[in-house]
Design a protein around this motif. Sequence first.
Motif, PDB file in Angstrom:
ATOM      1  N   ILE A   1       6.471   6.397  -0.104  1.00 50.52           N
ATOM      2  CA  ILE A   1       6.677   4.960  -0.358  1.00 50.52           C
ATOM      3  C   ILE A   1       7.540   4.767  -1.594  1.00 50.52           C
ATOM      4  N   ALA A   2       7.273   5.603  -2.658  1.00 51.00           N
ATOM      5  CA  ALA A   2       8.105   5.483  -3.880  1.00 51.00           C
ATOM      6  C   ALA A   2       9.540   5.849  -3.596  1.00 51.00           C
ATOM      7  N   PHE A   3       9.765   6.894  -2.781  1.00 49.87           N
ATOM      8  CA  PHE A   3      11.131   7.300  -2.432  1.00 49.87           C
ATOM      9  C   PHE A   3      11.851   6.196  -1.678  1.00 49.87           C
ATOM     10  N   GLN A   4      11.200   5.676  -0.674  1.00 51.94           N
ATOM     11  CA  GLN A   4      11.817   4.600   0.097  1.00 51.94           C
ATOM     12  C   GLN A   4      12.024   3.369  -0.789  1.00 51.94           C
ATOM     13  N   THR A   5      11.048   3.111  -1.687  1.00 52.06           N
ATOM     14  CA  THR A   5      11.226   1.958  -2.592  1.00 52.06           C
ATOM     15  C   THR A   5      12.416   2.167  -3.500  1.00 52.06           C
ATOM     16  N   ASN A   6      12.585   3.398  -3.959  1.00 55.99           N
ATOM     17  CA  ASN A   6      13.736   3.707  -4.813  1.00 55.99           C
ATOM     18  C   ASN A   6      15.028   3.508  -4.041  1.00 55.99           C
ATOM     19  N   ILE A   7      15.077   3.965  -2.795  1.00 60.29           N
ATOM     20  CA  ILE A   7      16.280   3.782  -1.955  1.00 60.29           C
ATOM     21  C   ILE A   7      16.546   2.298  -1.763  1.00 60.29           C
ATOM     22  N   LEU A   8      15.420   1.588  -1.488  1.00 63.52           N
ATOM     23  CA  LEU A   8      15.594   0.154  -1.272  1.00 63.52           C
ATOM     24  C   LEU A   8      16.104  -0.542  -2.543  1.00 63.52           C
ATOM     25  N   SER A   9      15.551  -0.040  -3.693  1.00 63.26           N
ATOM     26  CA  SER A   9      16.034  -0.651  -4.940  1.00 63.26           C
ATOM     27  C   SER A   9      17.489  -0.324  -5.199  1.00 63.26           C
ATOM     28  N   LEU A  10      17.918   0.900  -4.848  1.00 68.70           N
ATOM     29  CA  LEU A  10      19.318   1.257  -4.958  1.00 68.70           C
ATOM     30  C   LEU A  10      20.163   0.375  -4.044  1.00 68.70           C
ATOM     31  N   ASN A  11      19.677   0.235  -2.836  1.00 67.46           N
ATOM     32  CA  ASN A  11      20.417  -0.626  -1.891  1.00 67.46           C
ATOM     33  C   ASN A  11      20.454  -2.043  -2.435  1.00 67.46           C
ATOM     34  N   ALA A  12      19.355  -2.461  -3.032  1.00 68.17           N
ATOM     35  CA  ALA A  12      19.328  -3.829  -3.584  1.00 68.17           C
ATOM     36  C   ALA A  12      20.287  -3.957  -4.758  1.00 68.17           C
TER      37      ALA A  12
ATOM     38  N   GLY B   1      19.981 -11.559 -11.003  1.00 68.70           N
ATOM     39  CA  GLY B   1      18.495 -11.616 -11.002  1.00 68.70           C
ATOM     40  C   GLY B   1      17.905 -10.640  -9.977  1.00 68.70           C
ATOM     41  N   PHE B   2      18.567 -10.612  -8.890  1.00 71.07           N
ATOM     42  CA  PHE B   2      18.103  -9.675  -7.854  1.00 71.07           C
ATOM     43  C   PHE B   2      18.300  -8.263  -8.330  1.00 71.07           C
ATOM     44  N   ALA B   3      19.401  -8.036  -9.097  1.00 71.58           N
ATOM     45  CA  ALA B   3      19.654  -6.693  -9.594  1.00 71.58           C
ATOM     46  C   ALA B   3      18.585  -6.301 -10.594  1.00 71.58           C
ATOM     47  N   VAL B   4      18.154  -7.329 -11.445  1.00 73.76           N
ATOM     48  CA  VAL B   4      17.083  -7.027 -12.413  1.00 73.76           C
ATOM     49  C   VAL B   4      15.793  -6.642 -11.675  1.00 73.76           C
ATOM     50  N   VAL B   5      15.559  -7.419 -10.662  1.00 71.22           N
ATOM     51  CA  VAL B   5      14.354  -7.124  -9.877  1.00 71.22           C
ATOM     52  C   VAL B   5      14.437  -5.759  -9.247  1.00 71.22           C
ATOM     53  N   ALA B   6      15.626  -5.464  -8.725  1.00 69.26           N
ATOM     54  CA  ALA B   6      15.804  -4.159  -8.081  1.00 69.26           C
ATOM     55  C   ALA B   6      15.648  -3.058  -9.097  1.00 69.26           C
ATOM     56  N   SER B   7      16.171  -3.345 -10.354  1.00 70.28           N
ATOM     57  CA  SER B   7      16.044  -2.322 -11.383  1.00 70.28           C
ATOM     58  C   SER B   7      14.567  -2.074 -11.727  1.00 70.28           C
ATOM     59  N   GLU B   8      13.794  -3.187 -11.833  1.00 67.51           N
ATOM     60  CA  GLU B   8      12.360  -3.044 -12.130  1.00 67.51           C
ATOM     61  C   GLU B   8      11.637  -2.322 -10.997  1.00 67.51           C
ATOM     62  N   VAL B   9      12.072  -2.683  -9.794  1.00 68.55           N
ATOM     63  CA  VAL B   9      11.415  -2.018  -8.630  1.00 68.55           C
ATOM     64  C   VAL B   9      11.737  -0.556  -8.629  1.00 68.55           C
TER      65      VAL B   9
ATOM     66  N   ALA C   1       9.202   2.434  -8.852  1.00 69.30           N
ATOM     67  CA  ALA C   1       9.197   3.477  -7.817  1.00 69.30           C
ATOM     68  C   ALA C   1       9.304   4.830  -8.462  1.00 69.30           C
ATOM     69  N   GLN C   2      10.095   4.911  -9.530  1.00 68.62           N
ATOM     70  CA  GLN C   2      10.216   6.200 -10.210  1.00 68.62           C
ATOM     71  C   GLN C   2       8.894   6.566 -10.904  1.00 68.62           C
TER      72      GLN C   2
END
Length: 522
Positions: free
Chosen positions: A369-380, A393-401, A405-406
Amino acid sequence: MKLKNLPVRTGFIAVLALFGMLVLVSALLGLYSLSKNNGLSERISTLNAQTVDLKDVYINNLKARSALSRAFIALSSKPADKDSAVAAARSYYNQAKKAFAAFDGIPKETAAQQETANRVGETFHAHTDAIDLLFTAIGSGDVTAYAATNEGPMTQTSAAFGKSADAFFAVASDETDQLKDQKAQAKSVLTGVAVGLIALSCALILLVYYTLDQNVVRPLKEAMSVLDHVARGDLTVRIQHESTNEIGKLFDSMKEMKRSLAGIVHTVYGGTDTIATGVHQMASGNTDLSQRTEEQAAALQETASSMEQLTSTVRQNADNAKQATQLVMSTAAITEQGNRAAQEVVLTMQGLSDLSGKIADITNVIEGIAFQTNILSLNAAVEAARAGDEGRGFAVVASEVRSLAQRSASAAKEIKERITDSLCRVEAGAEQVGKASQVMGEILTSVNRVSDLMGEIAAASEEQSEGIEQVNRAITQMDQVTQQNAALVEQASAAALALEEQTVALKGAVSVFRVDRALAHA
């Protein structure tokens, strides 16, 4: 056969038979004399009764005639007295008839009695006829008829009746005298026979006395004298007797008795010394045997004491073996409980290992789940970069996610490492617990074997204790028997000493007898 050889039994039987015959003859003679005297007395009594009855007839006839005379006189002088006189005459007349009936009813034993009695009957009936005529004349008051009858038939019949009665009285008197003479003669004969029997009895008594004195009393006195000598211990007395009856057999038995006593005394003389020597030796042997028996008894007492100590020790060993067996059994029970606890730990470790595996699977899922979340955050982030300012803002969220995930991946990795380490340790602990459970099983097996061995040792100790107790009881019984034997030996020794004393006393008692040695060895 000589009189002295006559058997005593036969002699007594003969004497008893002779005296019995005398008694029988005396009894028969007495019975005969008594019977004959009774017969003579009865005949005399019969004659007396007839005489009395006839006298009553004669007297009553005279009284009747006298009463009729008074009645005849009363006819002329006192007519009133006639009836009483006639009644008195009638009473006397009836008594005379009654007396005559009694006289006539008695049997006549001789011809003279019968002949005179018949004459008395004829004259009595003729006289009663004349009396009846007088009663008739008095009753009719015919004085002339009365006088004629009284002077004629009455006087004649009265005289005839008197003569016939006198004749019967004479016959009765003669026969009574004869019977009395016979009675006196029988008495004289009986007296003579009785005197003869008494004289014969006296002679027989003297003869029997002399015979008994010669054949029984004197020999018995001689026998008593011989027995007195034997009682005093004098066996040299001479026994001489020539008869062959019971007395002679008695003397023969006394001779045999004296000979046997003499032999016995000689035998006792010869045996007392031997008995005394043997008794003395027996007493000495009994004394030695008593000492050895006492020593044996003391040894048996020591052995019994040692056996008691050994029995106590074996019994203590048996008790210790029982206690050790109980401890081993307790240890086996505790070991069994530890084995069961180790098995439960193994099962718990296996459960923990299974739970660690499941946690590892969950960690893998978290890592995914963390790996996929990290991929999703990268995609985001890529998409936010593409969007420019609108996507910051979405990028900040993606960065936090991505940061979360990490961090989740890092935590999951650390958890996985820790779980892996725990699994390794759990497996190692499970292996150690398994080894410990195996060791506990081996220990339990060893403890069970030790328990069995201790049980066998306890049983053997009990059997050994029982055997030693039996041996102890046997030794105790042997000790008691030995003590009893010692007491018996002492008693035997005392008895031997007493027997020795009795032998000496017996020898002294036998020394009283004086024995003819030639007779003793005969």
